[in-house]
Scaffold this motif. Sequence first.
Motif, mmCIF file in Angstrom:
data_model
loop_
_atom_site.group_PDB
_atom_site.id
_atom_site.type_symbol
_atom_site.label_atom_id
_atom_site.label_comp_id
_atom_site.label_asym_id
_atom_site.label_seq_id
_atom_site.Cartn_x
_atom_site.Cartn_y
_atom_site.Cartn_z
ATOM 1 N N GLU A 81 0.749 -1.058 0.024
ATOM 2 C CA GLU A 81 0.050 -0.117 -0.093
ATOM 3 C C GLU A 81 0.875 1.385 -0.037
ATOM 4 O O GLU A 81 1.766 1.390 0.839
ATOM 5 C CB GLU A 81 -0.888 0.067 1.057
ATOM 6 C CG GLU A 81 -1.849 1.331 1.238
ATOM 7 C CD GLU A 81 -2.831 1.115 2.262
ATOM 8 O OE1 GLU A 81 -3.224 2.202 2.845
ATOM 9 O OE2 GLU A 81 -3.409 0.073 2.665
ATOM 10 N N ASP A 100 -1.935 0.425 -6.078
ATOM 11 C CA ASP A 100 -1.196 -0.372 -5.243
ATOM 12 C C ASP A 100 -1.960 -1.613 -4.742
ATOM 13 O O ASP A 100 -3.232 -1.780 -5.267
ATOM 14 C CB ASP A 100 -0.832 0.543 -3.908
ATOM 15 C CG ASP A 100 -2.002 0.884 -3.156
ATOM 16 O OD1 ASP A 100 -3.192 0.677 -3.423
ATOM 17 O OD2 ASP A 100 -1.821 1.889 -2.394
ATOM 18 N N THR A 102 -3.413 -2.615 -1.888
ATOM 19 C CA THR A 102 -5.053 -2.216 -1.453
ATOM 20 C C THR A 102 -5.893 -1.908 -2.467
ATOM 21 O O THR A 102 -7.022 -2.453 -2.576
ATOM 22 C CB THR A 102 -4.630 -1.413 -0.347
ATOM 23 O OG1 THR A 102 -3.859 -1.815 0.664
ATOM 24 C CG2 THR A 102 -6.004 -0.645 0.214
ATOM 25 N N TYR A 129 -10.411 4.591 1.695
ATOM 26 C CA TYR A 129 -9.119 4.271 1.179
ATOM 27 C C TYR A 129 -8.925 5.665 0.292
ATOM 28 O O TYR A 129 -7.907 6.165 0.243
ATOM 29 C CB TYR A 129 -8.811 2.996 0.148
ATOM 30 C CG TYR A 129 -7.718 3.192 -0.728
ATOM 31 C CD1 TYR A 129 -6.573 2.680 -0.164
ATOM 32 C CD2 TYR A 129 -7.941 3.340 -2.050
ATOM 33 C CE1 TYR A 129 -5.564 2.563 -1.097
ATOM 34 C CE2 TYR A 129 -6.940 3.338 -3.173
ATOM 35 C CZ TYR A 129 -5.653 2.916 -2.237
ATOM 36 O OH TYR A 129 -4.663 2.765 -3.287
ATOM 37 N N LYS A 266 -1.957 -9.088 3.779
ATOM 38 C CA LYS A 266 -1.955 -7.709 3.445
ATOM 39 C C LYS A 266 -3.492 -7.438 3.090
ATOM 40 O O LYS A 266 -3.662 -6.489 2.285
ATOM 41 C CB LYS A 266 -1.004 -7.202 2.371
ATOM 42 C CG LYS A 266 0.512 -7.422 2.680
ATOM 43 C CD LYS A 266 1.401 -6.871 1.685
ATOM 44 C CE LYS A 266 3.069 -7.271 1.888
ATOM 45 N NZ LYS A 266 3.665 -6.830 0.522
ATOM 46 N N PRO A 268 -6.641 -5.253 3.103
ATOM 47 C CA PRO A 268 -6.864 -3.735 3.500
ATOM 48 C C PRO A 268 -7.420 -3.607 4.542
ATOM 49 O O PRO A 268 -8.335 -4.354 5.049
ATOM 50 C CB PRO A 268 -7.480 -3.240 2.371
ATOM 51 C CG PRO A 268 -7.252 -4.064 1.298
ATOM 52 C CD PRO A 268 -7.052 -5.772 1.710
#
Length: 424
Positions: A81, A100, A102, A129, A266, A268
């Motif tokens: 991210e 990215d 995310t 986000y 990972k 989000p």
Amino acid sequence: MQEIELTKVLIGGVSQNQAYFESDMTELAELVKANKMTVVGDIRQNLERSVAATYFGSGKLLDIRQLAEENDAHTLVVNDELSPSQIRNLEQELKMTLLDRTGLILAIFANRAQSREAKAQVQIARLQYELPRLRVGEQANLMQQGGGPGFANRGSGETKLEMSQRTIKNKISQLRHELKTLEVAQQTKRAQRERAEIPTVALVGYTNAGKSTTMNGLLRLFNADTTKTVFEKDMLFATLDTSVREILLPDNKKFLLSDTVGFINKLPTQLVKAFRSTLAEAANADLLIQVIDFSDPNYEEMIKVTEKTLHAMGIDDVPMIYAYNKADRKPDTEFPVETSDHDLVYAATDSASLQLLTQMITKELFADLTKVTFSIPFAAGKWVDYLNERTNVLKQDYTADGTQITAEVGPEDRQRLADYITTV
């Protein structure tokens, strides 16, 4: 039929001595594929830490520009991210669209969400986000479904509307209110199931480990109605919505089985928070089955990711069976094998495996069942029907005074029919 040309992208990542960097990059390529893009180049750099301004070092930026030109790629997808300034700087340096990890996962979720609840949860996560990434004077293309790099243009929504932070926060507040209404309906359904005293089992685990295949296998094995099966496909995040189905066993034992959204490394933070309500089925379950892709060399890391995510959602104290799936894809692996009370090596497509899994589930769920004999007078015949419909009846005889019936029952039924118990 004319083939649709997929968006060509480069993928890139900075290795900071992570143990699973290679598998993370392989997974990133699969995520790109799941978002209907095609990888035409792969850029990697070994650094102690990523560069604060541009993520990659200056020399690597030259390599990216050259590789993008050679492959006619206009989008770069990175494995971490990025901060808003990193995205802005990279786009200026490379003259490419930046996405990215995310943003990519959020895009996949936005394009896959089906139910109103999942759509609202994903949009909240995406707006959270996007909020710090809005630029002064820039029009934010935030569609009701999709919007931004990698998001499909689906459904009606707010197109090319210049949204202030206040507007976005108001939208998030509105969506949260909508979610609360939907959650009340889900809580009502769960309360009805609890009153029916049917135990619940939730399938959890890494994405594409075989949860939906396991659910469908059990449904086909025990339920005549095959229309109740759920969507399954060999891809990341094939399903996002929680599905709940009743499994009725031949001995009248039954339980509710839920198939939940898969996890990923990972994942989000916004999605972890957003999907808390969806995973309420797991939080309220009597038993969890963690489905693990045993054929993947990184399966141990996947177990850690799953348990870390469950912990982040406050799901810590529910009994769990570790179900090591896809044993048929792992050479020289014997299956099905119950290696302990809570560990099973199996294949979700194998009938014998599913039978053994069912035995482990029933052993865990129905441990408090005891064999009880009741003497029920004819005037209370409704309880004979009740026991035949709701329990495993082992023996039934008729006497001059009524029906003598022996069945496996739980504590609630022992209390409910206490007046008719003759032997325990």
